[in-house]
Design a protein around this motif. Structure first.
Motif, short mmCIF file in Angstrom:
data_model
loop_
_atom_site.label_atom_id
_atom_site.label_comp_id
_atom_site.label_asym_id
_atom_site.label_seq_id
_atom_site.Cartn_x
_atom_site.Cartn_y
_atom_site.Cartn_z
N TRP A 36 -8.22 8.73 13.26
CA TRP A 36 -8.91 7.45 13.37
C TRP A 36 -10.39 7.61 13.03
O TRP A 36 -10.97 8.69 13.21
CB TRP A 36 -8.77 6.89 14.78
CG TRP A 36 -7.37 6.51 15.15
CD1 TRP A 36 -6.34 6.21 14.31
CD2 TRP A 36 -6.84 6.42 16.48
NE1 TRP A 36 -5.20 5.93 15.02
CE2 TRP A 36 -5.48 6.05 16.36
CE3 TRP A 36 -7.37 6.60 17.74
CZ2 TRP A 36 -4.65 5.86 17.46
CZ3 TRP A 36 -6.56 6.42 18.86
CH2 TRP A 36 -5.21 6.05 18.70
N PRO A 37 -11.04 6.55 12.56
CA PRO A 37 -12.48 6.63 12.27
C PRO A 37 -13.27 7.06 13.51
O PRO A 37 -12.91 6.73 14.65
CB PRO A 37 -12.84 5.20 11.86
CG PRO A 37 -11.56 4.60 11.39
CD PRO A 37 -10.48 5.23 12.24
N GLY A 81 -5.43 2.87 6.98
CA GLY A 81 -6.52 2.29 6.21
C GLY A 81 -7.64 1.72 7.07
O GLY A 81 -8.48 0.96 6.57
N LEU A 82 -7.70 2.11 8.33
CA LEU A 82 -8.72 1.56 9.22
C LEU A 82 -10.14 1.80 8.72
O LEU A 82 -11.04 0.98 8.93
CB LEU A 82 -8.56 2.16 10.62
CG LEU A 82 -7.44 1.60 11.49
CD1 LEU A 82 -7.19 2.51 12.69
CD2 LEU A 82 -7.77 0.19 11.95
N HIS A 83 -10.34 2.92 8.05
CA HIS A 83 -11.70 3.27 7.61
C HIS A 83 -12.24 2.31 6.56
O HIS A 83 -13.45 2.31 6.28
CB HIS A 83 -11.71 4.70 7.05
CG HIS A 83 -10.80 4.91 5.88
ND1 HIS A 83 -9.43 5.03 6.03
CD2 HIS A 83 -11.05 4.99 4.54
CE1 HIS A 83 -8.88 5.20 4.83
NE2 HIS A 83 -9.83 5.18 3.91
N THR A 130 0.86 -1.19 0.00
CA THR A 130 0.00 0.00 0.00
C THR A 130 0.89 1.24 0.00
O THR A 130 1.08 1.90 1.02
CB THR A 130 -0.93 0.01 1.22
OG1 THR A 130 -0.14 0.02 2.41
CG2 THR A 130 -1.83 -1.21 1.23
N GLY A 131 1.44 1.55 -1.16
CA GLY A 131 2.31 2.70 -1.26
C GLY A 131 3.72 2.41 -0.79
O GLY A 131 4.09 1.27 -0.47
N ASP A 154 -2.39 -5.04 9.92
CA ASP A 154 -2.12 -3.63 9.61
C ASP A 154 -2.96 -3.18 8.41
O ASP A 154 -3.60 -3.99 7.73
CB ASP A 154 -0.63 -3.36 9.39
CG ASP A 154 0.16 -3.46 10.69
OD1 ASP A 154 -0.43 -3.20 11.76
OD2 ASP A 154 1.36 -3.79 10.64
N THR A 155 -2.99 -1.86 8.18
CA THR A 155 -3.91 -1.34 7.16
C THR A 155 -3.24 -0.35 6.21
O THR A 155 -3.90 0.22 5.35
CB THR A 155 -5.12 -0.65 7.82
OG1 THR A 155 -4.68 0.53 8.52
CG2 THR A 155 -5.83 -1.59 8.79
#
Length: 291
Positions: free
Chosen positions: A155-156, A121-123, A8-9, A58-59
């Protein structure tokens, strides 16, 4: 089980960030002010298609990871020392869908720690149970967390992870562990040093352990040489974590997968196991304790 290594990047950090030099505050300043930068390093997320449900470790980072408005006043210095590169389609949600996996179907998201390149990337996972070690959660929350480099304001809304207390006793050479799956083939172990409550995920695959190691070290080579990074919160704990991982690998074949090692995805695909190269742990009894 199928395991996906998803990049992811990318991130570039200073050389003294990845391989620390000095002690105490001097070590941190060396990491921040070093002018030599690494090549682009991957930001890995791991997705496990487990019979009990999808597991994400992880996200990754969000596409707006470099935007300065999220950062406390001193953070531009850290931004200069750690630069991200990611397009929106490289976030974990779109990449999972491209592989036929729905983020909404994820059962567990396990956070090795809560730095921005792991929690960004939690959302994408509105239905998942998110697990974070209790020590990491306590350290990362609130204003104190922000001033220690945690971007918890991102965070969300209503983010309330399940705290992990490692109450299942020793899993040698690790002093404690927490079982995740009913089958007992996925466990969480404390691996502090890079952050106070850092944890790693152990997946047992036959006679081999797949270790999703977060930032216990930046590469396998750093682990084998027992070289700590330049920004960890506890240098002594980070080196002790290295010793424990090496002790585990000396007794059980282990595929070691730190998040930012350019070779991690290949080692996973080929199941290349860690060779401790004769490195002895500080406490020789650790070797004898591994089951």
């Amino acid at each position: 089980m199928k395991i996906h290594a998803i990049e992811t990047g990318r991130v570039r950090v200073t050389e003294r960030w990845r391989e620390g030099e000095g002690d105490g505050m001097r070590r941190l300043l060396n990491a921040w002010f070093d002018k030599a930068m690494t090549d682009w390093l991957p930001v890995h997320v791991w997705v496990i298609e487990h019979p009990e449900g999808l597991i994400v470790v992880d996200t990754g980072i969000p596409a707006d990871a470099n935007k300065p408005r999220y950062f406390p006043p001193f953070m531009p210095l850290i931004q200069r020392a750690a630069v991200f590169d990611i397009a929106p389609e490289e976030e974990i949600g779109p990449q999972m869908r491209a592989r036929g996996l729905e983020p909404e179907d994820v059962r567990w998201v396990v956070m090795t720690h809560l730095h921005q390149d792991h929690d960004g990337g939690l959302h994408h996972f509105p239905n998942a149970e998110v697990l974070v070690s209790r020590e990491e959660w306590d350290f990362a929350t609130g204003l104190k967390g922000r001033m220690n480099g945690y971007l918890n304001q991102r965070w969300p809304r209503g983010f309330a992870p399940t705290p992990v207390d490692f109450e299942d006793g020793p899993l040698a050479p690790f002093p404690r562990h927490a079982s995740l799956t009913r089958a007992g083939d996925v466990t969480l172990v404390p691996t502090p040093g890079h952050s106070p409550g850092h944890l790693s995920v152990l997946l047992e695959e036959g006679e081999t352990t797949i270790m999703f190691a977060g930032d216990t070290s930046y590469t396998e080579d750093h682990l084998v040489r027992m070289v700590a990074d330049g920004i960890g919160t506890d240098l002594e704990a980070e080196i002790e974590t290295h010793r424990r991982i090496l002790a585990h690998a000396a007794k059980r074949p282990t595929v070691y997968l730190p998040s930012h090692d350019p070779d991690s995805a290949r080692r996973l695909a080929e199941r290349v196991t860690l060779e401790p190269h004769g490195t002895a742990p500080a406490n020789p009894e650790l070797l004898g304790e591994v089951a």
